[in-house]
Design a protein around this motif. Structure first.
Motif, PDB file in Angstrom:
ATOM      1  N   ALA A   1     -52.942  19.339  42.459  1.00 58.18           N
ATOM      2  CA  ALA A   1     -52.804  20.682  41.908  1.00 58.18           C
ATOM      3  C   ALA A   1     -52.578  21.696  43.018  1.00 58.18           C
ATOM      4  CB  ALA A   1     -54.054  21.047  41.103  1.00 58.18           C
ATOM      5  N   ALA A   2     -53.268  21.517  44.124  1.00 59.37           N
ATOM      6  CA  ALA A   2     -53.104  22.442  45.250  1.00 59.37           C
ATOM      7  C   ALA A   2     -51.691  22.347  45.829  1.00 59.37           C
ATOM      8  CB  ALA A   2     -54.142  22.132  46.329  1.00 59.37           C
ATOM      9  N   ASP A   3     -51.182  21.119  45.882  1.00 62.81           N
ATOM     10  CA  ASP A   3     -49.832  20.914  46.390  1.00 62.81           C
ATOM     11  C   ASP A   3     -48.806  21.557  45.461  1.00 62.81           C
ATOM     12  OD1 ASP A   3     -47.963  19.981  48.178  1.00 62.81           O
ATOM     13  OD2 ASP A   3     -47.717  18.053  47.169  1.00 62.81           O
ATOM     14  N   ALA A   4     -49.012  21.414  44.158  1.00 61.62           N
ATOM     15  CA  ALA A   4     -48.108  22.023  43.180  1.00 61.62           C
ATOM     16  C   ALA A   4     -48.123  23.538  43.314  1.00 61.62           C
ATOM     17  CB  ALA A   4     -48.508  21.610  41.767  1.00 61.62           C
ATOM     18  N   GLN A   5     -49.304  24.090  43.501  1.00 60.89           N
ATOM     19  CA  GLN A   5     -49.437  25.539  43.655  1.00 60.89           C
ATOM     20  C   GLN A   5     -48.697  26.025  44.910  1.00 60.89           C
ATOM     21  OE1 GLN A   5     -53.475  26.906  43.210  1.00 60.89           O
ATOM     22  NE2 GLN A   5     -53.106  28.709  44.478  1.00 60.89           N
TER      23      GLN A   5
ATOM     24  N   VAL B   1     -44.861  25.880  44.318  1.00 64.26           N
ATOM     25  CA  VAL B   1     -44.411  26.959  43.446  1.00 64.26           C
ATOM     26  C   VAL B   1     -44.376  28.279  44.207  1.00 64.26           C
ATOM     27  CG1 VAL B   1     -45.030  28.348  41.427  1.00 64.26           C
ATOM     28  CG2 VAL B   1     -45.102  25.865  41.293  1.00 64.26           C
ATOM     29  N   THR B   2     -45.382  28.501  45.054  1.00 65.45           N
ATOM     30  CA  THR B   2     -45.419  29.723  45.858  1.00 65.45           C
ATOM     31  C   THR B   2     -44.215  29.783  46.804  1.00 65.45           C
ATOM     32  OG1 THR B   2     -47.842  29.756  45.783  1.00 65.45           O
ATOM     33  CG2 THR B   2     -46.780  31.080  47.492  1.00 65.45           C
ATOM     34  N   GLU B   3     -43.935  28.652  47.468  1.00 61.21           N
ATOM     35  CA  GLU B   3     -42.803  28.604  48.390  1.00 61.21           C
ATOM     36  C   GLU B   3     -41.480  28.844  47.650  1.00 61.21           C
ATOM     37  OE1 GLU B   3     -43.067  24.826  50.281  1.00 61.21           O
ATOM     38  OE2 GLU B   3     -44.751  25.409  51.587  1.00 61.21           O
ATOM     39  N   THR B   4     -41.365  28.256  46.467  1.00 64.87           N
ATOM     40  CA  THR B   4     -40.137  28.428  45.690  1.00 64.87           C
ATOM     41  C   THR B   4     -39.954  29.879  45.272  1.00 64.87           C
ATOM     42  OG1 THR B   4     -40.291  26.169  44.844  1.00 64.87           O
ATOM     43  CG2 THR B   4     -38.874  27.689  43.638  1.00 64.87           C
ATOM     44  N   ALA B   5     -41.042  30.522  44.877  1.00 71.06           N
ATOM     45  CA  ALA B   5     -40.952  31.927  44.475  1.00 71.06           C
ATOM     46  C   ALA B   5     -40.479  32.797  45.632  1.00 71.06           C
ATOM     47  CB  ALA B   5     -42.302  32.417  43.968  1.00 71.06           C
ATOM     48  N   GLN B   6     -40.969  32.516  46.845  1.00 69.29           N
ATOM     49  CA  GLN B   6     -40.536  33.274  48.004  1.00 69.29           C
ATOM     50  C   GLN B   6     -39.053  33.028  48.287  1.00 69.29           C
ATOM     51  OE1 GLN B   6     -42.470  35.613  49.934  1.00 69.29           O
ATOM     52  NE2 GLN B   6     -40.302  36.059  50.262  1.00 69.29           N
ATOM     53  N   GLN B   7     -38.625  31.779  48.136  1.00 73.22           N
ATOM     54  CA  GLN B   7     -37.209  31.471  48.316  1.00 73.22           C
ATOM     55  C   GLN B   7     -36.354  32.233  47.308  1.00 73.22           C
ATOM     56  OE1 GLN B   7     -36.849  27.234  48.010  1.00 73.22           O
ATOM     57  NE2 GLN B   7     -38.132  26.828  49.802  1.00 73.22           N
ATOM     58  N   LEU B   8     -36.835  32.298  46.060  1.00 76.77           N
ATOM     59  CA  LEU B   8     -36.076  33.005  45.033  1.00 76.77           C
ATOM     60  C   LEU B   8     -35.986  34.498  45.337  1.00 76.77           C
ATOM     61  CD1 LEU B   8     -37.307  31.269  41.759  1.00 76.77           C
ATOM     62  CD2 LEU B   8     -35.043  31.145  42.786  1.00 76.77           C
ATOM     63  N   THR B   9     -37.056  35.048  45.909  1.00 72.72           N
ATOM     64  CA  THR B   9     -37.020  36.452  46.300  1.00 72.72           C
ATOM     65  C   THR B   9     -35.932  36.681  47.343  1.00 72.72           C
ATOM     66  OG1 THR B   9     -39.372  36.744  45.840  1.00 72.72           O
ATOM     67  CG2 THR B   9     -38.355  38.349  47.301  1.00 72.72           C
TER      68      THR B   9
ATOM     69  N   PHE C   1     -43.805  26.863  37.085  1.00 69.73           N
ATOM     70  CA  PHE C   1     -44.912  27.817  37.033  1.00 69.73           C
ATOM     71  C   PHE C   1     -45.736  27.622  35.756  1.00 69.73           C
ATOM     72  CE2 PHE C   1     -46.787  31.980  36.151  1.00 69.73           C
ATOM     73  CZ  PHE C   1     -47.334  32.313  37.382  1.00 69.73           C
ATOM     74  N   GLU C   2     -45.050  27.371  34.646  1.00 68.34           N
ATOM     75  CA  GLU C   2     -45.744  27.199  33.369  1.00 68.34           C
ATOM     76  C   GLU C   2     -46.633  25.962  33.359  1.00 68.34           C
ATOM     77  OE1 GLU C   2     -46.048  29.154  30.721  1.00 68.34           O
ATOM     78  OE2 GLU C   2     -44.984  30.665  31.923  1.00 68.34           O
ATOM     79  N   ARG C   3     -46.331  25.015  34.228  1.00 68.70           N
ATOM     80  CA  ARG C   3     -47.156  23.797  34.267  1.00 68.70           C
ATOM     81  C   ARG C   3     -48.471  23.990  35.020  1.00 68.70           C
ATOM     82  NH1 ARG C   3     -41.984  21.086  34.083  1.00 68.70           N
ATOM     83  NH2 ARG C   3     -41.635  21.344  36.325  1.00 68.70           N
ATOM     84  N   LEU C   4     -48.584  25.118  35.728  1.00 66.86           N
ATOM     85  CA  LEU C   4     -49.841  25.426  36.416  1.00 66.86           C
ATOM     86  C   LEU C   4     -50.865  25.955  35.422  1.00 66.86           C
ATOM     87  CD1 LEU C   4     -48.474  27.285  39.582  1.00 66.86           C
ATOM     88  CD2 LEU C   4     -49.098  24.867  39.381  1.00 66.86           C
TER      89      LEU C   4
ATOM     90  N   ALA D   1     -53.441  32.804  41.075  1.00 72.07           N
ATOM     91  CA  ALA D   1     -53.542  32.674  42.522  1.00 72.07           C
ATOM     92  C   ALA D   1     -52.162  32.766  43.178  1.00 72.07           C
ATOM     93  CB  ALA D   1     -54.216  31.345  42.879  1.00 72.07           C
ATOM     94  N   VAL D   2     -51.155  32.124  42.571  1.00 67.25           N
ATOM     95  CA  VAL D   2     -49.788  32.175  43.106  1.00 67.25           C
ATOM     96  C   VAL D   2     -49.278  33.609  43.092  1.00 67.25           C
ATOM     97  CG1 VAL D   2     -47.386  31.552  42.630  1.00 67.25           C
ATOM     98  CG2 VAL D   2     -49.168  29.793  42.555  1.00 67.25           C
ATOM     99  N   THR D   3     -49.471  34.294  41.971  1.00 64.39           N
ATOM    100  CA  THR D   3     -48.976  35.670  41.845  1.00 64.39           C
ATOM    101  C   THR D   3     -49.660  36.596  42.829  1.00 64.39           C
ATOM    102  OG1 THR D   3     -48.498  35.323  39.495  1.00 64.39           O
ATOM    103  CG2 THR D   3     -48.679  37.597  40.254  1.00 64.39           C
ATOM    104  N   ALA D   4     -50.985  36.450  42.970  1.00 64.96           N
ATOM    105  CA  ALA D   4     -51.722  37.301  43.905  1.00 64.96           C
ATOM    106  C   ALA D   4     -51.265  37.056  45.340  1.00 64.96           C
ATOM    107  CB  ALA D   4     -53.220  37.045  43.769  1.00 64.96           C
TER     108      ALA D   4
END
Length: 338
Positions: free
Chosen positions: A38-42, A45-53, A189-192, A199-202
């Motif tokens: 779960a920590a790895d998935a989180q 997802v965080t890294e992907t969100a930054q890439q998308l930004t 993200f929905e799978r988290l 936590a990812v959003t924060a």
């Protein structure tokens, strides 16, 4: 020849602009192994969100460059039309010379000799014929130069139009690519779990805070224009993050800031990087409500400072517009537009 040199000088800058406005190539997504916890998935997802930004900003930059190319193409087409019109203006004069029989100049000299009463009369008539020939030769030189300028301008216009069209096609491809990545991210993200999502959003954009009283924020605004910007921005709290949108149903980060500033009659480019170069730089300790705050290097996120250490911004993919602390990950600076 002077017109030809002027045309080349005018378009040398346009050619440089086209060269600088080459289509942006999106950075490839980072490939990674499937998450093992779960920590790895989180983390992924965080890294992907930054890439998308980052990709979001690259597309905004590409969109601005395409707009510049389209403007250059339109200007080139207008210049070509003016050059062709200049050539057309010579047509009546050319027709007049053709009808006057200038092409039979040698025959006119013989006729002048045979019909003259004296040598002086012959000289005078031939001098007049020479002047006509000289003037006509000068006219033809002008026509040739104008025609050359028109052809050069048309070639510039065709090249500018082709490059703008190619850049627009590339931009559309990039937008489709990013949208596919956004869809994949949102599915991940929905799978988290709810806690993992928070936590990812924060981590990406700070924890959401209770929105302050709009009337209190407006009362602290340094001007009526800033007050209208703050009111417009706070009115969007809760609306969804929509990639590439400047409202009113949803926003991305620079879409929200440009939307709010438009209410004060200020046009901002739909690009966080471009916005971070406008106005005057403001130190963190001197922030005032209405200032644009920007994040990361290179810049890929912006918000609007509302006072008391807080800002309103379209936070990140999958999260609504919210008020958060301005002191968060990636803070890079602020600009005062008004």
């Amino acid at each position: 020849m002077r017109r030809n040199r002027t045309t080349r000088a005018r378009w040398s800058g346009a050619t440089l602009a086209l060269g600088a406005a080459a289509a942006v190539v999106l950075a490839p997504a980072t490939a990674g192994a499937a998450p093992t916890s779960a920590a790895d998935a989180q983390r992924l997802v965080t890294e992907t969100a930054q890439q998308l930004t980052d990709l979001d900003e690259q597309v905004h930059q590409a969109r601005l460059l395409v707009a510049e190319q389209q403007q250059v193409a339109a200007a080139a087409a207008q210049t070509a039309a003016q050059a062709h019109a200049a050539v057309a203006q010579y047509e009546p004069r050319l027709r007049a010379f053709a009808q006057s029989g200038w092409t039979s100049h040698s025959q006119s000299r013989v006729a002048a000799f045979l019909t003259s009463d004296s040598a002086a009369d012959v000289v005078q008539q031939m001098t007049t014929l020479d002047l006509i020939a000289s003037h006509t030769a000068g006219l033809l030189t002008e026509v040739a130069a104008a025609h050359s300028a028109a052809e050069e301008a048309q070639a510039q216009a065709d090249a500018a139009s082709a490059q703008a069209t190619a850049a627009l096609t590339e931009l559309e491809r990039q937008q489709a690519d990013v949208q596919a990545r956004v869809d994949a991210y949102e599915a991940d993200f929905e799978r988290l779990s709810a806690a993992e999502q928070a936590a990812v959003t924060a981590r990406l954009a700070g924890p959401a805070l209770a929105a302050p009283s709009t009337s209190a924020v407006i009362a602290a605004a340094p001007s009526e224009a800033v007050a209208s910007i703050l009111q417009a921005a706070l009115a969007q709290v809760g609306k969804p993050y929509v990639w590439g949108s400047s409202g009113p149903a949803g926003f991305d980060c620079s879409g929200l800031t440009s939307f709010a500033y438009q209410t004060a009659g200020v046009s901002l480019p739909h690009s966080s990087r471009a916005q971070s170069r406008m106005g005057q730089e403001v130190p963190r300790a001197q922030l005032q409500p209405g200032d644009i705050v920007y994040f990361y290097s290179p810049v890929s996120h912006v918000g609007i400072y509302i006072g008391d250490g807080k800002m309103v911004h379209a936070r990140t993919f999958g999260q609504p517009v919210a008020v958060t602390s301005v002191d968060q990950r990636g803070y890079a600076g602020a600009r005062r537009i008004l």
